[in-house]
Design a protein around this motif. Structure first.
Motif, short mmCIF file in Angstrom:
data_model
loop_
_atom_site.label_atom_id
_atom_site.label_comp_id
_atom_site.label_asym_id
_atom_site.label_seq_id
_atom_site.Cartn_x
_atom_site.Cartn_y
_atom_site.Cartn_z
N LEU A 14 36.14 -12.88 -82.32
CA LEU A 14 34.89 -14.27 -81.74
C LEU A 14 33.61 -13.02 -81.46
CD1 LEU A 14 38.02 -15.10 -79.05
CD2 LEU A 14 36.67 -16.40 -80.96
N ARG A 15 33.55 -12.41 -81.29
CA ARG A 15 32.80 -11.37 -80.66
C ARG A 15 32.43 -9.65 -81.70
NH1 ARG A 15 32.36 -7.12 -76.61
NH2 ARG A 15 34.48 -8.48 -75.80
N TYR A 16 31.29 -9.18 -81.39
CA TYR A 16 30.80 -7.99 -82.13
C TYR A 16 29.97 -7.23 -80.71
CZ TYR A 16 30.66 -4.16 -85.24
OH TYR A 16 30.89 -3.13 -85.77
N GLY A 17 30.28 -6.53 -80.08
CA GLY A 17 29.11 -5.93 -79.03
C GLY A 17 28.70 -7.45 -77.92
N SER A 18 27.54 -7.38 -77.88
CA SER A 18 27.18 -7.82 -76.91
C SER A 18 27.56 -9.34 -77.75
CB SER A 18 25.90 -7.74 -76.36
OG SER A 18 24.87 -8.09 -77.54
N LEU A 19 27.45 -9.27 -79.33
CA LEU A 19 27.10 -11.52 -79.81
C LEU A 19 28.23 -11.61 -79.69
CD1 LEU A 19 24.38 -9.79 -82.22
CD2 LEU A 19 23.98 -11.25 -80.10
N ALA A 20 27.75 -12.74 -79.13
CA ALA A 20 29.86 -13.87 -79.51
C ALA A 20 28.87 -14.85 -80.57
CB ALA A 20 29.87 -14.44 -78.06
N LEU A 21 29.77 -15.28 -81.43
CA LEU A 21 29.82 -16.06 -82.11
C LEU A 21 29.98 -17.61 -81.59
CD1 LEU A 21 30.42 -16.79 -85.31
CD2 LEU A 21 32.70 -17.63 -84.09
N LYS A 22 28.51 -17.95 -82.50
CA LYS A 22 28.35 -19.75 -81.76
C LYS A 22 29.16 -20.44 -81.93
CE LYS A 22 22.87 -18.18 -81.99
NZ LYS A 22 22.96 -18.47 -79.86
N LYS A 23 29.05 -21.06 -81.34
CA LYS A 23 30.52 -22.17 -81.41
C LYS A 23 30.40 -23.69 -81.99
CE LYS A 23 32.66 -21.27 -76.92
NZ LYS A 23 33.18 -21.78 -75.11
N ARG A 24 28.63 -23.44 -82.50
CA ARG A 24 28.55 -24.97 -82.52
C ARG A 24 27.70 -24.15 -84.69
NH1 ARG A 24 23.68 -28.70 -81.01
NH2 ARG A 24 25.42 -30.31 -82.41
N LEU A 25 28.58 -23.25 -84.65
CA LEU A 25 28.14 -22.37 -86.44
C LEU A 25 29.61 -22.70 -86.96
CD1 LEU A 25 26.20 -20.96 -87.67
CD2 LEU A 25 27.64 -18.68 -86.98
N PRO A 26 28.80 -23.93 -88.22
CA PRO A 26 30.21 -23.41 -88.91
C PRO A 26 30.83 -22.95 -89.90
CG PRO A 26 28.05 -25.20 -89.58
CD PRO A 26 28.02 -24.33 -88.61
N GLN A 27 32.17 -22.85 -90.32
CA GLN A 27 32.62 -21.76 -91.19
C GLN A 27 31.50 -21.43 -92.67
OE1 GLN A 27 36.89 -22.03 -91.76
NE2 GLN A 27 37.41 -21.23 -89.68
N GLY A 28 31.25 -20.74 -93.11
CA GLY A 28 30.17 -20.58 -94.03
C GLY A 28 28.74 -20.73 -93.48
N GLY A 29 28.86 -21.14 -92.49
CA GLY A 29 27.22 -21.27 -92.49
C GLY A 29 26.84 -19.99 -91.27
N TRP A 30 24.89 -19.47 -91.75
CA TRP A 30 24.69 -18.56 -91.12
C TRP A 30 23.30 -19.04 -90.62
CZ3 TRP A 30 19.24 -17.90 -91.98
CH2 TRP A 30 19.54 -18.32 -93.20
N ILE A 31 22.86 -18.48 -89.11
CA ILE A 31 21.90 -18.58 -88.82
C ILE A 31 20.76 -16.60 -88.45
CG2 ILE A 31 22.34 -20.15 -87.47
CD1 ILE A 31 22.40 -17.81 -85.13
N GLU A 32 20.16 -16.79 -88.89
CA GLU A 32 19.70 -15.72 -88.25
C GLU A 32 18.59 -15.31 -86.50
OE1 GLU A 32 15.53 -12.30 -89.89
OE2 GLU A 32 16.40 -14.27 -91.22
N LEU A 33 19.42 -13.77 -86.62
CA LEU A 33 18.72 -13.36 -84.72
C LEU A 33 17.66 -13.41 -84.24
CD1 LEU A 33 22.14 -11.04 -83.72
CD2 LEU A 33 22.37 -13.96 -83.93
N GLU A 34 17.54 -13.40 -83.57
CA GLU A 34 15.84 -13.62 -82.62
C GLU A 34 15.73 -12.59 -82.14
OE1 GLU A 34 14.71 -17.51 -79.69
OE2 GLU A 34 16.11 -18.25 -81.26
N LEU A 35 14.94 -12.23 -81.48
CA LEU A 35 14.36 -10.83 -81.16
C LEU A 35 15.19 -10.06 -80.22
CD1 LEU A 35 12.38 -8.31 -82.15
CD2 LEU A 35 10.92 -9.20 -80.02
N ASP A 36 15.45 -10.98 -79.14
CA ASP A 36 15.84 -10.54 -77.66
C ASP A 36 17.92 -10.23 -78.40
OD1 ASP A 36 14.20 -10.68 -76.24
OD2 ASP A 36 14.85 -12.81 -75.28
N ASP A 37 18.30 -10.52 -79.43
CA ASP A 37 19.59 -10.22 -80.19
C ASP A 37 19.56 -9.53 -80.57
OD1 ASP A 37 21.12 -12.85 -78.19
OD2 ASP A 37 20.62 -13.85 -80.22
N VAL A 38 18.48 -8.91 -81.39
CA VAL A 38 18.63 -7.65 -82.01
C VAL A 38 18.46 -6.19 -81.56
CG1 VAL A 38 17.24 -6.60 -84.24
CG2 VAL A 38 17.97 -9.34 -84.45
N ASN A 39 17.22 -6.80 -80.60
CA ASN A 39 16.78 -5.44 -79.69
C ASN A 39 18.50 -4.89 -78.83
OD1 ASN A 39 14.69 -4.39 -80.76
ND2 ASN A 39 13.15 -5.93 -79.09
N ALA A 40 18.97 -6.10 -78.29
CA ALA A 40 20.17 -5.81 -77.41
C ALA A 40 20.93 -4.83 -79.06
CB ALA A 40 21.31 -7.41 -77.07
#
Length: 296
Positions: free
Chosen positions: A215-241
């Motif tokens: 469900l989570r790695y470090g401060s990043l939680a899996l986005k609930k709406r992201l379907p299995q097999g889908g991906w998104i690229e993280l924005e700057l705030d999340d990358v820097n966190a």
């Protein structure tokens, strides 16, 4: 004045070629050379060294200037490997192309585990996020089959001895469930990522994990709406966190436009169609390969 030297695997990882662990494997296999000589583990290089991997000259100018991170919702049945000789699906099959580098998986999930998997083009970020010294917390939802006793829960919180040392859950919380169910759900966290550690901890109490989702790695939680097999690229705030969590400096820019990265209805529909199309194509290829091998 002598040029400053760094470990060979660190230099190659910083160019986005792979994680340090991956590159150490290449060096052991004799795939890396420095100034025409096959490299060995422990070699250090300066900025003037000529580096080759599999005979191909590596440009020191190809280092990624922008750190990129993908969030992927891994389905069960995919391998955390770049290519499988048996033709089974891998987590890299549907990732976007990247120039001057490649995606590096931050940790692994076994074949029957689903959920959050992160990828980056920054080998140093990947190495630090995976290294035990940084104590990056991972959270999982676990479905357990069998009778879970208070003593078993106490053992898992205090620590049990596995074949590779002591291990425990840093947090362990039971979810609400039906009284007559033989399966029970728990939320657990770990500060490390040893091979099959969650499953082995439960097995140490003679219990079986029937479902496992990260469900989570470090401060990043899996986005609930992201379907299995889908991906998104993280924005700057999340990358820097993520970068701050392992003492790396902030990035100044992102490769992502926030407006284009929203998981709205249109993008979700497009993503689901793409996942389904890929799955159908893969099943067709598997059937064709079997026909070619064994005849119709």
């Amino acid at each position: 004045m002598t040029a400053q030297s760094e470990k060979l695997q660190k230099v190659l990882a910083s160019l986005g070629l792979g994680s340090r662990r991956e590159i150490e494997g290449w060096i052991s296999e004799g795939r890396v050379s420095v100034n025409g000589t096959i490299a060995t583990l422990g070699d250090r290089v300066d900025e003037t060294a000529q580096l080759r991997v599999d005979g191909q000259l590596i440009s020191r100018q190809q280092a990624q200037k922008t750190c990129r991170v993908l969030m992927y919702n891994k389905p069960e049945g995919e391998l955390c490997t770049r290519k499988d000789e048996a033709g089974r699906p891998t987590v890299f099959d549907r990732l976007p192309q990247i120039k001057g580098g490649r995606w590096i998986a931050i940790g692994r999930l076994d074949l029957n585990t689903s959920g959050l998997l992160l990828f980056t083009n920054d080998g140093e970020l990947a190495n630090r996020l995976m290294h035990p010294s940084h104590q990056i917390e991972r959270e999982y939802a676990v479905r357990v089959f069998g009778e879970v006793t208070p003593q078993a829960l106490k053992n898992l919180r205090r620590g049990v001895k596995l074949e590779d040392g002591m291990a425990k859950f840093t947090t362990l919380r039971q979810r609400k469930q039906d009284e007559d169910s033989q399966n029970q759900w728990f939320d657990v966290t770990l500060n490390e990522g040893r091979n099959r550690e969650v499953r082995r901890l439960w097995e140490s109490q003679e219990l079986q994990v029937s479902r496992l989702i990260r469900l989570r790695y470090g401060s990043l939680a899996l986005k609930k709406r992201l379907p299995q097999g889908g991906w998104i690229e993280l924005e700057l705030d999340d990358v820097n966190a993520l970068r701050r969590s392992v003492q790396l400096p902030d990035e100044a820019e992102s490769a992502v436009d926030g407006k284009q990265n929203k998981l709205d209805h249109v993008r979700l529909s497009r993503m689901r169609r793409s996942v389904k199309k890929h799955r159908v194509k893969r099943e067709h290829n598997i059937k064709r390969t079997k026909r070619e091998r064994f005849g119709s």
